[in-house]
Enzyme design. Structure first.
Site, short mmCIF file in Angstrom:
data_model
loop_
_atom_site.label_atom_id
_atom_site.label_comp_id
_atom_site.label_asym_id
_atom_site.label_seq_id
_atom_site.Cartn_x
_atom_site.Cartn_y
_atom_site.Cartn_z
N HIS A 73 50.58 -70.37 41.80
CA HIS A 73 51.32 -69.21 42.29
C HIS A 73 51.96 -69.57 43.63
CE1 HIS A 73 49.67 -65.59 39.83
NE2 HIS A 73 49.87 -66.66 39.08
N TYR A 202 49.81 -56.69 45.98
CA TYR A 202 48.97 -55.97 46.93
C TYR A 202 49.70 -54.69 47.29
CZ TYR A 202 46.03 -60.10 47.65
OH TYR A 202 45.17 -61.15 47.47
N PRO A 294 37.18 -59.21 49.96
CA PRO A 294 37.98 -60.05 49.07
C PRO A 294 39.49 -59.90 49.23
CG PRO A 294 37.08 -58.19 47.86
CD PRO A 294 36.47 -58.14 49.23
N LYS A 298 39.43 -65.24 50.44
CA LYS A 298 38.90 -66.31 51.26
C LYS A 298 37.47 -66.73 50.93
CE LYS A 298 42.36 -67.38 53.59
NZ LYS A 298 42.97 -67.61 52.30
N TYR A 386 46.96 -67.09 54.11
CA TYR A 386 46.64 -66.86 52.70
C TYR A 386 46.57 -68.18 51.94
CZ TYR A 386 46.38 -64.24 48.31
OH TYR A 386 45.96 -63.72 47.11
#
Length: 395
Positions: A73, A202, A294, A298, A386
């Site tokens: 991704h 998100y 979550p 990480k 990220y």
């Protein structure tokens, strides 16, 4: 009585990865896992791997199926205020991306390798205590096949999670804990339906946070922010899909595919750090030392980073006799841990709606999301964290 160089408590991804890296470095170990193999291989956990974690799995010999079945991704999508904004990882990080490959599959791959060519991996071996952390021969007392046994080691690594026994080896006067609990939980579901999105979504919403993830091209993994104490039984499938639709909604038409929901669970959100991550000859790694919500993806990646640093340190000790990296282990890892704790806190507090949140605080969240969408610097900060910082860096 059994003896080994490195005794590893916990047969999850961190313990198994450490055992594999040590094996490749010619260092013997024994892994004690309290659960049976079936349970360990079916535990649903994380599914997003940073590039550094992927590299570590390849270095451990566990890259074949990962490279064949993992889904690369190149970004994530933020949804807020009826709009969508994509964060392009390669463009913002100099080429880094993440991979979707479920923790269950990582564990299966590592177990197969360890049983096939590695050192002992004992299932249903319940560790009770670690003694002698400040001696040159620490001991792990455990029960296996109905017998009380002792594993003597040159070093012990606790990969046994938040409730494990390894961190009890750190004396009360030495051990420090830092924690934060969040006033909401996640309702997570697995659904037998192809994802409606190419990359993770998100979503910030007045109704609460939602996350669209996946486990494979045919299995969706989705989450809803719910009150603490929520019973999954109170959320029939139709209610879940309706709520996801509402929270993912945009100002333009968009369709969320629906399908049979095969699993539901509620996950509390918390942050926790135990310092130091070493006392004497006992080391902590993964959830035994730190927990993150979550939202920032990480948890597994931090655990992998810990054991990569530790494996390098043990290899240096074996090859040169130098304990420099071993002595620096806790400080090295904690720099990365606190960076990840901050990022996970930032993602969680920015995207979730606190039950007592004021309109002013909601406007602050939207302002921050707008900043990420309009500023290359802000977007790059999110993307760098990220996609993952280099292992062993000063973060």
């Amino acid at each position: 009585m059994r003896h080994t160089t490195v005794g590893i408590i916990g047969g999850g991804p961190s313990g198994l990865l450490l055992a594999r890296l040590l094996h490749r470095a010619g260092i013997d170990s024994v892994v004690l896992e309290s659960r049976d193999r079936t349970y360990v291989e079916q535990r649903q956990r994380a599914g997003i791997l940073e590039q550094a974690t992927v590299d570590a799995l390849r270095a451990a010999g566990a890259g074949e199926r990962l490279d064949r079945e993992g889904l690369v991704h190149h970004g994530i999508e933020l949804r807020f205020d009826g709009r969508a904004h994509r964060i392009d990882f390669p463009a913002l990080t100099g080429g880094r991306s993440v991979m979707v490959y479920a923790q269950t599959e990582v564990v299966k791959d590592l177990i197969a390798l360890q049983l096939g060519e590695g050192g002992p991996l004992l299932f249903e071996a319940q560790a009770h205590a670690v003694e002698g952390a400040d001696t040159d021969r620490p001991r792990v007392h455990y029960t296996h096949q109905g017998r009380e046994q002792t594993l003597t080691c040159e070093y012990v690594v606790g990969c046994d999670g938040f409730h494990g026994v390894a961190k009890d080896a750190l004396p009360e006067g030495v051990r420090r804990s830092y924690e934060r609990s969040y006033p909401y939980s996640w309702l997570g579901v697995l659904a037998d339906v192809a994802p409606s999105y190419d990359e993770l979504i998100y979503a910030h919403s007045p109704r609460g946070f939602a996350l669209g993830s996946l486990r494979s091209p045919s299995v969706s993994r989705l989450y809803l922010q719910v009150p603490i104490g929520t019973d999954p039984a109170d959320w029939p499938d139709e209610r879940i899909w309706d709520e996801l639709d509402a929270r993912f909604a945009l100002g333009t038409p968009w369709t969320l595919r629906r399908g049979p929901i095969t699993a539901k669970s509620v996950l509390p959100l918390r942050s926790h750090v135990t310092e130091p991550m070493r006392y004497g000859r006992v080391f902590l790694a993964g959830d035994a030392a730190h927990i993150v919500p979550p939202t920032g993806a990480k948890g597994l990646n931090l655990a992998a980073a810990d054991v990569v640093v530790l494996a390098r340190a043990f290899a240096q000790l074996k090859d040169s006799g130098s304990a420099e990296l071993l002595d620096a282990y806790s400080a090295t890892c904690l720099r990365r841990v606190w960076r990840a704790e901050h990022f996970s806190y930032f993602m969680t507090s920015t995207l979730h709606t606190d039950p007592g949140q004021s309109p002013f605080e909601t406007r602050l969240q939207l302002s921050q999301l707008e900043r990420i969408a309009s500023s290359g610097h802000a977007a790059a900060e999110l993307a760098e964290n990220y996609a993952g910082l280099p292992i062993g860096s000063d973060a």
